[in-house]
Design a protein around this motif. Sequence first.
Motif, short mmCIF file in Angstrom:
data_model
loop_
_atom_site.label_atom_id
_atom_site.label_comp_id
_atom_site.label_asym_id
_atom_site.label_seq_id
_atom_site.Cartn_x
_atom_site.Cartn_y
_atom_site.Cartn_z
N GLY A 96 0.84 -1.19 0.00
CA GLY A 96 0.00 0.00 0.00
C GLY A 96 0.88 1.24 0.00
O GLY A 96 2.03 1.19 0.43
N MET A 97 0.33 2.36 -0.48
CA MET A 97 1.11 3.59 -0.57
C MET A 97 0.36 4.77 0.04
O MET A 97 -0.88 4.83 -0.01
CB MET A 97 1.41 3.93 -2.04
N VAL A 98 1.13 5.69 0.60
CA VAL A 98 0.61 6.99 1.01
C VAL A 98 1.31 8.04 0.18
O VAL A 98 2.56 8.10 0.16
CB VAL A 98 0.83 7.27 2.51
N GLY A 116 -3.93 -1.96 -8.74
CA GLY A 116 -3.92 -2.97 -7.69
C GLY A 116 -3.15 -2.65 -6.44
O GLY A 116 -3.02 -3.49 -5.55
N ILE A 117 -2.62 -1.41 -6.32
CA ILE A 117 -1.88 -1.01 -5.12
C ILE A 117 -2.73 0.00 -4.36
O ILE A 117 -2.84 1.17 -4.77
CB ILE A 117 -0.52 -0.38 -5.48
N PRO A 118 -3.36 -0.40 -3.25
CA PRO A 118 -4.18 0.56 -2.49
C PRO A 118 -3.36 1.79 -2.11
O PRO A 118 -2.28 1.66 -1.52
CB PRO A 118 -4.60 -0.24 -1.25
N THR A 119 -3.85 2.95 -2.48
CA THR A 119 -3.09 4.18 -2.25
C THR A 119 -4.00 5.25 -1.66
O THR A 119 -5.14 5.43 -2.09
CB THR A 119 -2.48 4.70 -3.57
N ILE A 120 -3.46 5.97 -0.67
CA ILE A 120 -4.19 7.04 0.01
C ILE A 120 -3.48 8.37 -0.27
O ILE A 120 -2.25 8.46 -0.17
CB ILE A 120 -4.25 6.82 1.53
N GLY A 121 -4.24 9.39 -0.63
CA GLY A 121 -3.68 10.71 -0.88
C GLY A 121 -3.87 11.64 0.30
O GLY A 121 -4.95 11.67 0.91
N LEU A 122 -2.82 12.38 0.63
CA LEU A 122 -2.90 13.43 1.65
C LEU A 122 -2.65 14.77 0.96
O LEU A 122 -1.71 14.89 0.18
CB LEU A 122 -1.87 13.22 2.76
#
Length: 319
Positions: A96-98, A116-122
């Motif tokens: 996973g990525m931030v 396919g790579i769960p990613t969260i944006g800040l």
Amino acid sequence: MKRIGVLTSGGDSPGMNAAIRAVVRSAIYHGIEVVGVKRGYQGLITGDVVPMDLGSVADIIHRGGTILFTARCEEFKTEEGQNKALATIREHGIEGMVVIGGDGSYRGANVLTQKGIPTIGLPGTIDNDIPCTDFTIGFDTAINTVIEAIDKIRDTATSHERTYVIEVMGRNAGDIALWAGVAGGAESILIPEEPSNIDQMVDKLKRGAARGKRHSIILVAEGVGKGFEIGEKIHEKTGWETRVTVLGHIQRGGSPTAFDRTLASRMGSMAVDLLKKGTGGRAVGIIGGVLQATDIDRVLSTPRKPNMSLYSLASVLSI
């Protein structure tokens, strides 16, 4: 989830380090390993990845900029570049990525999630131009930097009885000019979201001069135009001596305010909580003081509007 990655992308902003710190420490607290990707998406393509531990983020919460460095990456917009980034992710076992940055960073985060790579944006940008959040990381620090400059310039403007034009950053958003202009008592605020009328602005300046006002501060968002051009127009229409200050990248630096440190810490921790659940394709924002996670697709398709009630207030107070 056993290992996540974190990167910063696009323009730097005060509070990015606080966000990195929160991601790393929250992940470790929950038994998740963390790696840092240097220089944004470019680092994903080239494999510039380093392990991070508690010591990696010690004594950085007060520092501006980003310890992971940042860059813009045209190659990541291509299929070939994205495939290279995915190869790096798989090689390092990243699940996973931030991603901390602005709208361009969010587009990249959306690509990773779709692949396919769960990613969260800040939202890390001083421009405050990201929809679905009241404030972005770094915005509060930037406007405080501008306010400090306005206060100092007003001292010399008063002494010399001059009109000063101050150009601030923000790309195509006027939030920095608007919020700093209200807080700094600017006589006029020019933002790209509202049509500018130079003649009306000059009339206001002349009315002020008629009642004895000997100096004025005009705040111009860079999305409106060049501050020097605005200053020249004022001089042409009034004959008054006008000075122009372009604050530039000083607005991006400096120690983040308490608000930005706290906001970044809360958002970084929430990003880890979302990835723990396997959730990706979300952007963390704050609305009415409450953290919320919104689909990145929605964020990217929602028009960003400034607080026009604040703009109206500025007009009333600068009468």
